[in-house]
Structure formats: C-alpha cells, structure tokens
Scaffold this motif. Structure first.
Motif: not given
Length: 680
Positions: A178-193, A195-206
C-alpha cells in the motif's frame, strides 16, 4: 422540551422535507435493538387527537416499526423520545429542513476507527455486524480501511483521498505494498481508484488466473502461499505470492514436458505458461513436415471413390433424372468427398531422422489445463528428406557492427527486433509521462514543430496534429508500465465536457470556454500522446529532439523503468546476462552464476536490479542505475542530429510566392490552395 410518546401514536408526515425513502433501515433497527432510540424525534400534533406527525426522525421511526412488526417490541407500549414543535406549515417545514441540513454524517475514517474499537471490545466481527445491522463484509471492509498504512489513512481522515481511493489501497492487506503505491501515485491529481487497484494488482495474482487454477489453492497454501480476500470487489480472491505460484506451476509443467518428451521422442518439449507463442518462437525455425504417405488400402479406397464420383457426376447430368434420385446422388457425393478428404488429411510424419532435431511447446490454457501445441520447431535450420532448397539463415546471424549501440545487448549480441521495439516504446512513454508535468515545454515543442518550415512528421519525432503514432506491435497482455499508467491517469483526468457538442462549431466554442488549466492539461496530453517511439529513416533510434527534451526535464529512465525477467532478462542470452553482471559487479559477481541455468540467472538479475538482493553497496547502486542503452536518452549528440535532419532549407524555407517548400505545390503542378487541401 423532550418527552415521550408511544410508538403507536406516531405517523409519518408530508411536512418532512426528506421525500426519498430512508436507506438502511435494518441498521437503524439493530441500533435501536441494542441501545434504544438515542436521539429524540421532532413531531407536531396531528389529527385525530393524541396522534403526532414526524417532522424529523423518519428513519428512527421506521427502524422502531420494523422491530414492532417483528414482534420484538410492542408499539402500543414502546416509549419514543420526542420534542413537540408548534407552528404553521411553513414553520414546520423550516424546522425539518434545518434539522436535516445541519446534521453531519460521520466520515468513513471515523466509522473505521469506531468499528475497530468495538471489535477490540467484542472480539467478534459477526457480533459487531449484528449490533449495527450491517453485513460481515461491510464490517470487514471498514476494518481493512482502519488498518491502512498510516499515511494513507491520514490522507483519508484529512479528506485528501476519497473513500473509493481508500478502498483501492485496501484491496490488499499488505501495508508495505500500500505504502509503495501511495508514494508512487498518491500525490498525483490525475490518479483514480481503478489505476490504484491495477497498480496493486500487478503484484498479485487472481485466483482465476490459469496459473492459479493449474496449481490449486491447497498446494499453494501448503507451500507457504498467502491468499487475500477481496473485500471491495467481486472479482475473487488474490494470491499475494505470485512468484511462488509461478514456481509451482513451472514445476508441474516441466514434469509434464519431460514425460511428453520421453513419450514422443522429440528433441525437446518447452513449457510456457501462456496460450500464445507470439514472440517466443522468433529465434526458432518452423518445421513443416510432409504428410505420411497413403497405405495400399487407403490408395485403393481413394481410387474407388474417384471412379464412383465420375459415375455420380454422369448420372446427375441426365436431364430425365427425378428429384429423389438426384438428391440421393448428391448426398452420396458429399459423403464420398468427406471420406476422400479425411484419408488425405493425415498427420505429418515425424521420421526418426528428424525427430531428435525438432521440438514442441507445452502451453497453458485459460482453463488451467496444459495443452501440447502440434507445430514443430527447430533451433537451427534443418533439411527434410527430398528438400533441396537453400537453408534459411539463423535469426541470430545479424551482424552487430552496423547496428547503433542501443540495439546491442551487453556482451555484444544484438537485441531481438521485438525487444528493441518494446524498449523504444517504453523509453518514449517515459518522455511522454515526464512532459505531462511541464505544459509550457509541451507548448514550446508543439509550436516549434508547427511553425518550423522544414517540419516533417518523422523528422521531429511527433505527429503534432494530434494523430496517434504508429507504434511497433506490442503484445496486449503485457502489464502496464509506470509511465503508461501516468499517461492513462492524465487522460482520464481531462475535462471532456466540451466534446458533447453536436457539431464542430459547438465543440469549439465549448472548448474555448474551458479554464486555462483545463486547456493546458489537454495540451500536455495531446503532445505527450503524439510522441513517436522510434524513427524508421536512420540508424539513430533516439530522436535528437526527444533527447533534448529529456535533458531539459532531467529524466532518469531508471526511476521510471526497471528491468525484469519478463521485459528483459528472459529475452536475452545467458552470455548477455553474465556480461551485464560483470559490468555492474565485476568478474567475481558473474562467476557466481557461471554454472547456473539461464532461468536462475534471470530471476537473480530481477532481484539484483530491483535493489532487493543482498550485495555490496557499489554493486547495488550500479544495478539500480542501469538501463539498456535502448532506454537511454543521453546517447544522442549534435552530430547525430545533423545526420538525422540533414541540410536545413535555404533562407526561411519559403518560395517566392509564399508557399512552404515542403508542400511541393510547384513541382506537383497545382496551385497553393490545392496543395493545402492535399496536405490536409
């Protein structure tokens, strides 16, 4: 003054300004069941005498009535705290509006902390859910949010991120992730939910991933794998140790490949956990085997079919034949054709002479089942019996002397054309994502490309008219890079209200009405998405203007892109990997892996170049700073610009009649208006 009125003496009122039906009455009923009605209702006297209308407090009333209908309380005996209001209808409506308007709901962050407190007291999620009339999933979701990484929860509490954004971060319980993704995207006004979910999902497997289906949850958990429940989506659970799942899948597929290899007797069977072989066979030679010859029995039957077909054709040409006989002959003809085709559609004959020189791929379907691909390949060109055509040259026989440095991998071998194209696209994306933050520079670049009389589309590395560049073909199943996510976020953040106009004039006027910031955002995105990945006209594959933009923006590609097994290390040879290890850590580092298999070296390189390997500080620093030359912008010099652009036009690039040279109106024998139309 507050007093009590029996529940049966209350009724709903038309004077209540809330006209929409109250929501979640079950939760209010649960609260009343546990603690009673804690806040008085506002009521006014009504007819018949002794009855009261509810001005404010409809949800509390309906919650109590739900308990009464369920037989938990008696409406005639249950005391409800009320405050009686008097006045005319206008006064009562004003009171109702004031009471509803001034009520402030708890924030999501406050709810999370509160539920966390009650869980510590009750120790049972189901008990807390029942107590507040919510589902277990709802309570678990709030508890997940309460356990967000500290900077994310603070941002939620301060209103800096939305509830939807918080849920996106909460799609994993891994606070470090969570913290890694927040540091990477959390301060951008263009980010939406999403995109955050996709960024986190890249480190997991369905859990529905083919690899997960093949391995099975039991085997994965038994090997130490972790499964994370998805609380904010219906897409299924996620496996948080995808590398372990991939290792288990590789073991299963390698064992099956070994068994099939022994059974078939071919030179090799390679397991690949994908349904597509695109790009995987680029360094191999496809072997087209001749069909097995017909047996004597098959040949005899084919001769019989041919003879019978000639008789049928002759009979069907008789004009005196009746319809039933014609239909029967036609049906017999179809059956014979199918039989004839089936006899000749024999599988290719894999003779002992070539069996040991060819191999096949074992693929993984979307259903998690392993399937043997039936196409044969060879690592070197082979000559089949009876084929005297010249052997094709090997894909690795390209000379590297004539290639630019960025097209050559460490160790001197050329990058594959596909990998070179992919790296060029990703390098371009880094530049595009960086220019988003400097609309002024984007404007300068756009105006220069439009105004310069010698402008050519390839010459300046941009389409500028907002046409999309013709990128090299890249597989669609590749995960999005950090730069691509940033570009997508910027595009989704644009004000698109002006695009709803019915015609170009309306859309233009609406666009003119946008704020300067909105127009600047459009400008930056248009310029960023016009950038060409690579030119086709010279050996210099990094456009000199791109290189200059990158130097102004002080772009460091290593901060945007890191090499992984999928995007680089698996795509080059073992010798290249050893040469790369030597370049960042010296010969001793490379020597550690001399006896290792290429796949093991690739995995180790991925960790080393991500900064996750335990090694010397100097080696770690060099690895974290390294990117392939194909990803760098600083290899282009002024001489390269001269080579790329050639001679500049004389004077200001205009003919005597004022037309620009590059339109070529005079040469084409058309006037300037026609030339402009043609240019459009």
């Amino acid at each position: 003054m507050t007093q009590t009125v029996k529940l049966a003496k209350l009724k709903r009122s038309e004077k209540n300004v809330r006209t929409t039906p109250p929501k979640n009455i079950e939760a209010m009923a649960a609260s009343i069941r546990a603690r009673g009605i804690m806040q008085n209702l506002l009521v006014t006297a009504a007819r018949p005498k002794g009855m009261f209308e509810i001005i404010a407090g409809d949800r509390r009333y309906l919650g109590a009535m739900m308990l009464a209908e369920a037989g938990e309380i008696a409406a005639a005996d249950y005391d409800v705290p009320v405050k009686i209001i008097t006045g005319d209808e206008a006064d009562l409506r004003e009171v109702s509006l004031t009471e509803n308007f001034q009520r402030e709901q708890m924030t999501v962050a406050e709810e999370c902390v509160a539920f966390q407190h009650f869980l510590k007291t009750d120790g049972d999620v189901d008990a807390v859910a029942k107590r507040f009339g919510q589902t277990r999933r709802f309570i678990e979701g709030r508890l997940r949010l309460a356990d967000l990484a500290e900077p994310i929860f603070e941002a939620l509490a301060a209103g800096k991120i939305s509830y939807e954004m918080a849920k996106a971060y909460g799609s994993t319980a891994d606070k470090a992730k969570q913290k890694r993704v927040f540091e990477q995207y959390g301060h951008s006004s263009y980010v939406n939910a999403d995109q955050i979910r996709r960024a986190i999902a890249n480190d997991t497997m369905k859990a529905t991933d083919p690899i997960a289906i093949l391995v099975g949850a039991d085997a994965y958990v038994a090997a130490g794998g972790r499964i994370e429940r998805e609380l904010f989506s219906e897409d299924g659970d996620r496996w948080t140790d995808p590398e372990l799942a991939q290792t288990l899948a590789a073991t299963l597929m390698e064992a099956e490949a070994k068994r099939l290899g022994e059974e078939l007797g071919v030179g090799w069977v390679r397991p690949v956990a994908t349904t597509s072989l695109y790009g995987i066979t680029s360094d191999l030679h496809r072997v087209t085997l001749p069909a097995a010859p017909l047996t004597d029995e098959e040949q005899t039957r084919c001769d019989e079919i041919e003879e019978r077909m000639q008789v049928i054709e002759s009979d069907m040409e008789d004009e005196g034949i009746d319809d039933d006989t014609y239909a029967a002959l036609d049906a017999e003809s179809d059956r014979l054709r199918e039989e004839y085709q089936a006899i000749h559609d024999k599988a290719p004959e894999l003779t002992d002479e070539v069996k040991g020189q060819v191999g096949v791929f074992l693929t993984l379907g979307r259903d998690g089942k392993m399937t043997l691909d039936t196409t044969y390949y060879s690592e070197t060109p082979i000559r089949l019996p009876g084929d005297d055509r010249p052997l094709p040259s090997s894909p690795s026989s390209r000379r590297t002397a004539d290639l630019p440095p960025e097209a050559v991998a460490p160790g001197g071998k050329p990058l594959s054309a596909r990998l070179h194209d992919e790296l060029a696209v990703q390098r371009r994306d880094i530049l595009a994502a960086s220019i988003l933050g400097d609309p002024g520079l984007a404007l300068d670049y756009m105006l220069f490309c439009l105004a310069d009389p010698s402008h050519g589309y390839g010459r300046y590395g941009t389409t500028v008219r907002a046409g999309r560049p013709q990128d090299p073909q890249i597989p669609k199943d590749q995960p999005a890079t950090q730069a691509q996510v940033a570009i997508a976020e910027a595009r989704e953040g644009l004000d698109t209200s002006w695009t709803e106009g019915a015609n170009p004039v309306e859309r233009f006027e609406a666009f003119r009405a946008l704020s300067d910031d909105a127009k600047a955002a459009w400008l930056a995105v248009v310029v960023a998405t016009s950038l060409e990945a690579k030119p086709d006209y010279s050996s210099v594959t990094t456009n000199p203007l791109h290189a200059r933009l990158a130097s102004i923006l002080e772009i460091e590609p290593a901060k945007w892109w890191r090499p992984t097994s999928a995007n680089f290390f698996d795509r080059v040879s073992k010798g290249t990997l050893l040469a790369l290890l030597t370049s960042v850590g010296g010969a001793p580092l490379a020597a550690r892996y001399m006896a290792s298999k290429k796949g093991e070296i690739s995995t180790s390189c991925e960790k080393l170049f991500a900064g996750e390997a335990i090694t010397e500080a100097e080696t770690k620093e060099a690895a974290l700073a390294w990117v392939p030359d194909a990803m760098r912008f600083d290899l282009v010099s002024a001489a390269d610009a001269d080579e790329a652009f050639g001679d500049e036009p004389d004077d200001e690039g205009f003919d005597d009649d004022g037309d620009t040279n590059d339109l070529g109106a005079d040469d084409a024998g058309i006037d300037s208006d026609e030339a402009l139309i043609a240019a459009e």
